[in-house]
Design an enzyme around this catalytic site. Structure first.
Site, PDB file in Angstrom:
ATOM      1  N   THR A   1       0.835  -1.209   0.000  1.00 38.04           N
ATOM      2  CA  THR A   1       0.000   0.000   0.000  1.00 38.04           C
ATOM      3  C   THR A   1       0.863   1.250   0.000  1.00 38.04           C
ATOM      4  OG1 THR A   1      -1.726  -1.168   1.235  1.00 38.04           O
ATOM      5  CG2 THR A   1      -1.814   1.228   1.235  1.00 38.04           C
ATOM      6  N   THR A   2       1.862   1.276   0.902  1.00 33.49           N
ATOM      7  CA  THR A   2       2.746   2.435   1.006  1.00 33.49           C
ATOM      8  C   THR A   2       3.561   2.620  -0.263  1.00 33.49           C
ATOM      9  OG1 THR A   2       2.874   1.977   3.376  1.00 33.49           O
ATOM     10  CG2 THR A   2       4.456   3.561   2.492  1.00 33.49           C
TER      11      THR A   2
ATOM     12  N   TYR B   1      -2.912 -10.020   4.342  1.00 37.79           N
ATOM     13  CA  TYR B   1      -2.897  -8.602   4.717  1.00 37.79           C
ATOM     14  C   TYR B   1      -4.335  -8.165   4.926  1.00 37.79           C
ATOM     15  CZ  TYR B   1      -1.950  -3.533   4.106  1.00 37.79           C
ATOM     16  OH  TYR B   1      -1.876  -2.165   4.244  1.00 37.79           O
TER      17      TYR B   1
END
Length: 294
Positions: A46-47, A135
């Site tokens: 995501t980051t 996740y």
């Protein structure tokens, strides 16, 4: 098939103005992490803005990361999708590119049932020879991995753990109780690192570690060395900075923070954009208070 113990960084993907990956800066960031004790690299999560990267860009970033790290520490690749067939191909591509494991976000938008989640993850895992970490981040995907579903998935040979970013401690505690110590639990929320370690967590997958890798590593290392007080002190020291890093949607603030620290991390890809001025000032002040800026 455990992948790592300690602090894993959910690394940003540095980008040029045109949105292409800035590989020289990526190398710089990778070396910065290794030098400061980070225990694993998580690339294209995501980051890392995987949602706006093409498969080719994503796999090339994984390949470059794996080659740069050279097995010094594990490299995990984000390879999730809301299309099971696509996720299989992407995960296989990451495996071929040298990833030691994959991090698979729950399918987003479709809102799969729990039965669908079991089928989705099992299908991907059965097509891989490397470990899989689930996740769980329902705030982004709209789907929560229920504890019983996690328990079912923990029986799949190469599904070895979960990154828990639900923020729901009832959910997290039940996962820890059902799955036991042989199933790796990682904190996915920086403000909950030490509490999750206290439930048997194996480590953290951290946004904070982009800008404070040594403290993130030391927080976990102190906890495992029995210095709970020292770990808690680092957790509490970082709370203002963590809150500032999430005052706008991740990774906007953390990429801004790296730019302020002198790393040329570049912009985020649209639709993510530059920070609001008031939030930027809040971030700068938190960084100054933490000692990251003069």
């Amino acid at each position: 098939m455990s992948l790592f113990t300690g602090s894993g960084v959910a690394l940003v993907t540095p980008m040029q103005a045109d949105g292409s990956v800035n590989f020289p800066v990526l190398k710089e960031l990778l070396e910065f992490q290794v030098e400061n004790g980070t225990d694993a690299i998580i690339i294209c999560g995501t980051t890392g803005e995987a949602s706006t990267m093409t498969d080719e860009e994503q796999i090339e970033a994984v390949r470059f990361t794996a080659e740069t790290i050279g097995k010094r520490i594990p490299v995990l690749a984000g390879a999730g999708s809301n299309d099971t067939a696509h996720a299989i191909e992407l995960a296989k591509g990451c495996q071929s590119a040298g990833a030691d494991g994959v991090l698979l976000v729950t399918p987003y938008y479709n809102k799969a049932t729990q039965k669908g989640l079991v089928k989705h993850y099992t299908s991907i895992a059965n097509n891989l020879d490397i470990p899989v970490i689930l996740y769980n981040v329902p705030s982004r995907t709209g789907v929560n991995i229920a504890p019983q579903t996690c328990y079912q998935l923990s029986k799949v040979e190469n599904i070895v753990g979960i990154k828990e970013a639900s923020g729901n401690f009832t959910n997290i505690t039940q996962i820890a109780a059902l799955c036991g110590p042989d199933f790796d639990l990682y904190s996915g929320n920086d403000d909950q690192n030490v509490p999750i370690l206290s439930l048997g967590g194996k480590g953290i997958i951290s946004v904070l570690a982009n800008v404070a890798p040594k403290d993130s590593h030391d927080m976990v290392a102190k906890f495992f060395a029995g210095d709970t007080k020292g770990a808690a002190e680092l957790q509490l020291k970082s709370i203002e900075l963590i809150n500032a890093l999430f005052c706008e949607v991740n990774p906007i603030p953390v990429k801004t923070a790296l730019n302020l620290m002198g790393f040329n991390a570049g912009p985020c890809k649209a639709p993510l954009c530059e920070m609001e001025e008031s939030n930027l000032e809040r971030l700068k002040q938190a960084m100054k208070n933490y000692g990251l800026l003069p």
